[in-house]
Design an enzyme around this catalytic site. Sequence first.
Site, PDB file in Angstrom:
ATOM      1  N   TYR A 274      -0.646 -10.538   0.882  1.00 50.56           N
ATOM      2  CA  TYR A 274       0.617  -9.537   1.535  1.00 50.56           C
ATOM      3  C   TYR A 274       0.227  -9.936   2.808  1.00 50.56           C
ATOM      4  O   TYR A 274      -0.068 -10.352   3.802  1.00 50.56           O
ATOM      5  CB  TYR A 274       0.622  -8.132   1.866  1.00 50.56           C
TER       6      TYR A 274
ATOM      7  N   HIS B 200     -10.784  -2.881  -0.828  1.00 44.14           N
ATOM      8  CA  HIS B 200     -11.353  -2.199  -0.037  1.00 44.14           C
ATOM      9  C   HIS B 200     -12.494  -1.460   0.017  1.00 44.14           C
ATOM     10  O   HIS B 200     -11.876  -0.876  -1.481  1.00 44.14           O
ATOM     11  CB  HIS B 200     -10.433  -1.387   0.800  1.00 44.14           C
TER      12      HIS B 200
ATOM     13  N   TYR C 276       0.760  -1.312   0.070  1.00 49.37           N
ATOM     14  CA  TYR C 276      -0.208  -0.291   0.448  1.00 49.37           C
ATOM     15  C   TYR C 276       0.594   1.122   0.287  1.00 49.37           C
ATOM     16  O   TYR C 276       2.232   1.235   0.818  1.00 49.37           O
ATOM     17  CB  TYR C 276      -0.810  -0.073   0.917  1.00 49.37           C
TER      18      TYR C 276
END
Lengths: 232, 179
Positions: free
Chosen positions: A142, A157, A103
């Site tokens: 991850y 998300h 991210y």
Amino acid sequence: MKTVIDPRDERTQPARIVPGYPQTPLRNPREPLIRRPPTLSELSGPLEVARRVRVLGGDIAGQGEKQAIGQLIHLRVRVLDEDGAPVGGTVVEMWQANGAGRYIHPNDDDHAPPDPNFYGAARLVTDENGQFELRTVKPGAYPVPTRDGWWRPPHVHFSLFGKVWLSRLVTQMYFPGEPLNAQDRILNAVPDTVARERLVAQLVPPSAQPHNALVYEHRIVLRGRTATPEQS
Amino acid sequence: MIPTGEATIGPFFPPRYVDAGANDLTLFEGRKAKGEAIEIRGRVLQEDGAALENLVLEIWQTDAKGIYRHPADPRHAQADADFLGWGRTVTDAGGEYVFRTIRPGATEGRAPHINFMVMYSGLMRILKTTMYFTHEMDVVLSAVPVSRRELLIAKKQGPDGYRFDIRLRGENETPFFDD
């Protein structure tokens, strides 16, 4: 038009305290949650969030020299209410890891490379059919820093508003056929098998259009139904 | 149809989703909302007393006259055009947040109040609570056990300020609602 919010079936919603997710026992209330009678305050809500926040495009995979690295995918998501009616004109925020599972966020540090062409966030508004489409790359899996072998499977998300305060939803969408789905502590916190399956997108059999991206379809159901005449 | 399962917002909610000015409800599209401007500050803590950083808070409330900007409100045509009623912020490294808003008016059966939502890593579902200004009773405050009502009443702080701390779990745990 009045909206009615019914209590949810607990088995279709995640447990609040999740074994192996160490933050959950520190942050979720110990006291029982309090049932309250719904009033106008909870059965109204912000309908014009798009006038306060910046809407950010539906192509986050980039084009030309600015293309992100990863499997190109095309997400087609429909947002419905409990009557199955489309929820149009509502803000949807999405965010995801890049193709390597990283991210762009100060909380994500060391395990995988950032992609200079991928930020991994889009903010869209649903059309009158409750639909939105997004071109992105498939997120990578991850490891969670619990360091006991928990890896998040690829997931996206979503944060949605809907028509009233109690229709606000934060959820995650998963990909079909991922071996890590079976052991993910967040996905499996939802007790009901069918409710878990509804969190997994469907791969549309590849066809001519678009020729260069895998298409996934997904459905998100927000709380709320339209009041019957007796209820309004 | 069955509502989609919730999930935690996780630790990676994009900072750019906390738009500049989203925590200031007194200004909407450059125009000033009507009514008394107030500031609400607070701190969000978990069970061990640790302050929580980057926790997402959202609020929803009426305008100064007690009107919701929503068609379910019979008076919504008269809602203040310069007041959205919704705001978002995140906590800083000390777990502190601040909203600037307008003191909400009373509505039928409800004392003036502000609805809060708490979203954070480790919260598998959105937590919902409500902040009040006084002990004036209403149907939601009445649903809270007497001994815990005080925890929903903001403390006056300065001429136009209030403090509303949120304890997710543990001693003086904030009452949260199950809707």
